[in-house]
Write a protein that holds these residues in place. Structure first.
Motif, mmCIF file in Angstrom:
data_model
loop_
_atom_site.group_PDB
_atom_site.id
_atom_site.type_symbol
_atom_site.label_atom_id
_atom_site.label_comp_id
_atom_site.label_asym_id
_atom_site.label_seq_id
_atom_site.Cartn_x
_atom_site.Cartn_y
_atom_site.Cartn_z
ATOM 1 N N ALA A 39 0.855 -1.189 0.000
ATOM 2 C CA ALA A 39 0.000 0.000 0.000
ATOM 3 C C ALA A 39 0.888 1.234 0.000
ATOM 4 O O ALA A 39 2.057 1.177 0.387
ATOM 5 C CB ALA A 39 -0.906 -0.006 1.228
ATOM 6 N N TYR A 41 1.077 5.249 1.369
ATOM 7 C CA TYR A 41 0.523 6.343 2.160
ATOM 8 C C TYR A 41 1.025 7.643 1.566
ATOM 9 O O TYR A 41 2.229 7.817 1.355
ATOM 10 C CB TYR A 41 0.967 6.229 3.622
ATOM 11 N N HIS A 50 4.152 0.641 2.227
ATOM 12 C CA HIS A 50 4.208 -0.253 3.383
ATOM 13 C C HIS A 50 3.425 -1.516 3.065
ATOM 14 O O HIS A 50 2.578 -1.523 2.167
ATOM 15 C CB HIS A 50 3.647 0.430 4.637
ATOM 16 N N ALA A 52 0.669 -4.416 3.000
ATOM 17 C CA ALA A 52 -0.789 -4.264 3.036
ATOM 18 C C ALA A 52 -1.365 -4.457 4.436
ATOM 19 O O ALA A 52 -2.368 -3.865 4.796
ATOM 20 C CB ALA A 52 -1.433 -5.245 2.061
ATOM 21 N N GLY A 53 -0.739 -5.275 5.252
ATOM 22 C CA GLY A 53 -1.254 -5.531 6.592
ATOM 23 C C GLY A 53 -0.858 -4.499 7.624
ATOM 24 O O GLY A 53 -1.273 -4.588 8.782
ATOM 25 N N TRP A 54 -0.040 -3.521 7.236
ATOM 26 C CA TRP A 54 0.390 -2.476 8.158
ATOM 27 C C TRP A 54 -0.552 -1.283 8.024
ATOM 28 O O TRP A 54 -1.231 -1.121 7.022
ATOM 29 C CB TRP A 54 1.825 -2.060 7.867
ATOM 30 N N LYS A 55 -0.564 -0.406 9.052
ATOM 31 C CA LYS A 55 -1.524 0.691 9.051
ATOM 32 C C LYS A 55 -0.931 1.948 9.672
ATOM 33 O O LYS A 55 -0.273 1.881 10.719
ATOM 34 C CB LYS A 55 -2.780 0.274 9.830
ATOM 35 N N VAL A 56 -1.173 3.090 9.032
ATOM 36 C CA VAL A 56 -0.832 4.380 9.634
ATOM 37 C C VAL A 56 -1.911 4.694 10.665
ATOM 38 O O VAL A 56 -3.091 4.811 10.330
ATOM 39 C CB VAL A 56 -0.754 5.496 8.577
ATOM 40 N N THR A 57 -1.514 4.796 11.919
ATOM 41 C CA THR A 57 -2.470 4.983 13.005
ATOM 42 C C THR A 57 -2.537 6.425 13.500
ATOM 43 O O THR A 57 -3.456 6.781 14.237
ATOM 44 C CB THR A 57 -2.127 4.076 14.193
ATOM 45 N N LEU A 73 3.403 4.353 11.893
ATOM 46 C CA LEU A 73 3.048 3.202 11.061
ATOM 47 C C LEU A 73 3.219 1.957 11.918
ATOM 48 O O LEU A 73 4.305 1.704 12.432
ATOM 49 C CB LEU A 73 3.953 3.131 9.827
ATOM 50 N N GLU A 74 2.140 1.188 12.090
ATOM 51 C CA GLU A 74 2.196 0.021 12.957
ATOM 52 C C GLU A 74 1.973 -1.258 12.157
ATOM 53 O O GLU A 74 1.099 -1.325 11.296
ATOM 54 C CB GLU A 74 1.158 0.131 14.071
#
Length: 200
Positions: A39, A41, A50, A52-57, A73-74
């Protein structure tokens, strides 16, 4: 497998840094055959790829004179990348910055008596990784979190880079037992990091 105590995660790390204050590389051999495409950001001039399973929190700007922008980013198993942007970081020595962050991390552990965690001594060594498409020498800190009868080794890494009129300080952190799985995600995010002041 083991979760890092909440106070050691990104939000507490931000507190420690405020007190202290003041390309892409993802080898195919490390990716599962079924891995989803990465993905991207992109917001207000900052962009990076990053897994696909990671996420900007979190993506926030401090409401003070520093106007420091922090992005979290977690990933799985408490893996975290924290990006901090501010022109005020331009004169910051990354080794001193990392050492101050380690002291604040230990102080936070002592203050949080409910967790009954203790930080072991920190071993700091130089480390080189791709950051924003260029080789960058930073600091690796290894330390052990002792909690509830368990000793959990961790690594935190710190890097600094000048990007289009601002300076970014980067921290990555993960437990040793999850480090191999997190490394491709760290490398992807750091290696593809870009900043354009004109896009803010």
């Amino acid at each position: 497998m083991h979760s890092l105590p909440l106070f050691l995660r990104a939000k507490a790390f931000h507190l420690a840094l405020c007190l202290a204050f003041l390309a892409s590389f993802a080898p195919a051999a490390l990716r599962p055959a079924h891995a989803a495409p990465p993905a991207t950001y992109s917001k207000d001039g900052v962009s990076f790829d990053h897994p696909a399973g990671w996420k900007v929190t979190e993506d926030v700007v401090a409401q003070d004179t520093t106007r420091m922008r922090s992005i979290d980013l977690e990933g799985p198993n408490e893996a975290v990348v924290t990006l901090m942007f501010s022109p005020f970081f331009s004169g910051q020595d990354i080794e001193k910055f990392a050492a101050t962050a380690a002291r604040n991390r230990a102080d936070a552990a002592k203050a949080n008596t409910a967790q009954q965690a203790r930080m072991g001594p920190v071993t700091a060594t130089p480390i080189t990784r791709q950051v924003a498409g260029k080789e960058n020498q930073g600091v690796s800190q290894r330390f052990v979190v002792s909690m509830l009868g368990q000793n959990l080794p961790h690594e935190a890494r710190f890097f600094k880079a000048a990007l289009d009129g601002t300076t970014v300080i980067i921290m990555t952190q993960v437990g040793d037992e999850d480090a191999k799985a997190a490394e491709p995600g760290f490398a992807m995010a750091l290696g593809t990091l870009r900043f354009s002041a004109g896009k803010r």
